[in-house]
Scaffold this active site. Structure first.
Site, short mmCIF file in Angstrom:
data_model
loop_
_atom_site.label_atom_id
_atom_site.label_comp_id
_atom_site.label_asym_id
_atom_site.label_seq_id
_atom_site.Cartn_x
_atom_site.Cartn_y
_atom_site.Cartn_z
N GLY A 136 4.45 133.39 128.83
CA GLY A 136 5.08 133.37 130.15
C GLY A 136 6.03 134.55 130.35
O GLY A 136 6.19 135.40 129.47
N ARG A 166 -2.62 129.53 126.41
CA ARG A 166 -3.59 130.56 126.81
C ARG A 166 -3.82 131.56 125.68
O ARG A 166 -3.04 131.62 124.74
CB ARG A 166 -3.06 131.34 128.03
CG ARG A 166 -2.82 130.46 129.23
CD ARG A 166 -1.91 131.13 130.23
NE ARG A 166 -0.52 131.13 129.79
CZ ARG A 166 0.52 131.47 130.53
NH1 ARG A 166 0.34 131.88 131.76
NH2 ARG A 166 1.75 131.43 130.06
N TYR A 212 11.09 120.04 139.44
CA TYR A 212 11.47 121.02 138.41
C TYR A 212 12.97 120.89 138.10
O TYR A 212 13.38 120.78 136.94
CB TYR A 212 11.13 122.41 138.92
CG TYR A 212 11.59 123.57 138.08
CD1 TYR A 212 11.12 123.75 136.78
CD2 TYR A 212 12.48 124.52 138.60
CE1 TYR A 212 11.53 124.85 136.02
CE2 TYR A 212 12.88 125.62 137.86
CZ TYR A 212 12.41 125.77 136.57
OH TYR A 212 12.81 126.85 135.84
C1 AKB Z 1 11.87 129.38 139.90
O1 AKB Z 1 11.94 130.07 140.92
O2 AKB Z 1 11.34 128.26 139.88
C2 AKB Z 1 12.48 129.90 138.62
C3 AKB Z 1 13.86 129.41 138.42
C4 AKB Z 1 14.96 129.85 139.31
O3 AKB Z 1 14.10 128.66 137.52
N1 AKB Z 1 12.45 131.34 138.61
#
Ligand code: AKB
Length: 319
Positions: A13, A38, A144
């Site tokens: 990544g 990958r 996230y």
């Molecule tokens: C995202 O945009 O999801 C990442 C982050 C800010 O953790 N780059």
């Protein structure tokens, strides 16, 4: 050379590629085992030990730990904010399961240190937007962000309960030329440089005045290694550290590029990522990292733009 054997999970990544290269310089090529689900990224291909590994496969991870005599793990595999919103349960599963498995392996195998990245995505619309403090209201609205905040609490728990030395940083958007971003809301700030050189124009998926905290990859890699190398007594927080370098909007990064490419143009077509960005801080207070372990950034927007354009130009037109 330092005596550690490091396993990087998710080495293909954006952060993993550059971290693997930097750690190999510090610890020796054979002492840094790169893995990803990958095939090897071109910069890692043939450049040192490499395994195909699914970060959710605890048995295979344990096999590699034993076979290679691993002492530290950097777990970087994750689904980011934009991809996560398209597949919320998948993001939760990948981000949480891999972390909990690595934390357990860390305790069972008596690993000396674990690194796991968090993000400014832990913050949400109820968080103070400007100079967001280390400790504040935290109500993430993306899966996230939820997984990162839950993960931070798990890291703190394993440290307090089992004494596991887990360290973490809340990264802002990261800008890099060696490795490609994927699935993030801040990815526009990398794409824009490529499009400026290739086409002289860019359509941004965020609106012109969307300010977000950002950092050049050189600073992020140095900061990560400095955090991991810092003596344990400096780790006053076992939640992830806020880390800051610069904040800018799409309009401002475009203006910075125009200093080198005067004809460059930008227009705006905000999509679903606008709502994600609107829920995040505009700037970050990283006093705790500066005071606890001496964090200091080196790159501002114009210094980064000059370096990005120089390297991408060379990459696109090798001499
Ligand atoms: C995202 O945009 O999801 C990442 C982050 C800010 O953790 N780059």
């Amino acid at each position: 050379m330092k005596k550690e054997k490091i396993l990087i999970m998710g080495a293909g990544g954006q952060i993993g590629v550059e971290l693997a290269m930097a750690l190999r310089k510090l610890y020796g090529t054979d002492n840094v085992i790169a893995t990803d689900i990958r095939e090897a990224h071109p910069l890692l291909d043939g450049a040192g030990p490499y395994y195909i590994l699914d970060a959710m496969d605890a048995n295979s991870t344990l096999d590699i730990i034993k076979k290679e005599g691993i002492t530290q793990i950097y777990l970087l595999a994750a689904l980011l904010s934009a991809t996560g919103e398209k597949n919320p349960k998948g993001a939760w599963d990948i981000n949480m399961r891999s972390l909990l498995q690595v934390l357990d392996l860390g305790v069972e195998q008596k690993l000396t240190k674990i690194y796991w990245p968090s993000s400014i995505a832990v913050f949400g619309p109820t968080t103070p937007k400007s100079q967001t403090p280390q400790k504040t209201v935290v109500e993430p609205r993306t899966v996230y962000g939820v997984s990162k905040y839950a993960g931070e609490l798990w890291c703190q728990y394993y440290n307090q309960r089992w004494g596991l030395d887990v360290r973490s940083i809340r990264y802002p958007g990261l800008i890099s030329w060696k490795s490609e971003p994927g699935g993030g809301t801040t990815d526009y700030a990398v794409d824009i440089y490529h499009k400026a050189l290739e086409e002289g124009k860019y359509t941004c998926f965020l609106s012109e005045d969307t300010y977000l905290p950002m950092m050049y990859m050189d600073d992020a890699i140095r900061g990560t290694i400095e955090l991991m190398e810092a003596p344990v007594e400096m780790m006053k927080s076992r939640m992830a550290y806020n880390l800051s370098a610069m904040s800018f909007s799409p309009k401002e990064i475009a203006a910075s590029i125009q200093k080198h490419i005067p004809d460059f143009t930008i227009d705006y077509a905000p999509d679903f990522r606008q709502a994600i960005a609107d829920g995040w801080p505009q700037s970050i207070d990283d006093t705790a990292a500066r005071e606890d372990w001496g964090w200091k950034h080196e790159y501002d927007l114009d210094k980064m733009t000059a370096d990005m354009l120089k390297h991408l130009k060379e990459k696109k037109q090798p001499v």
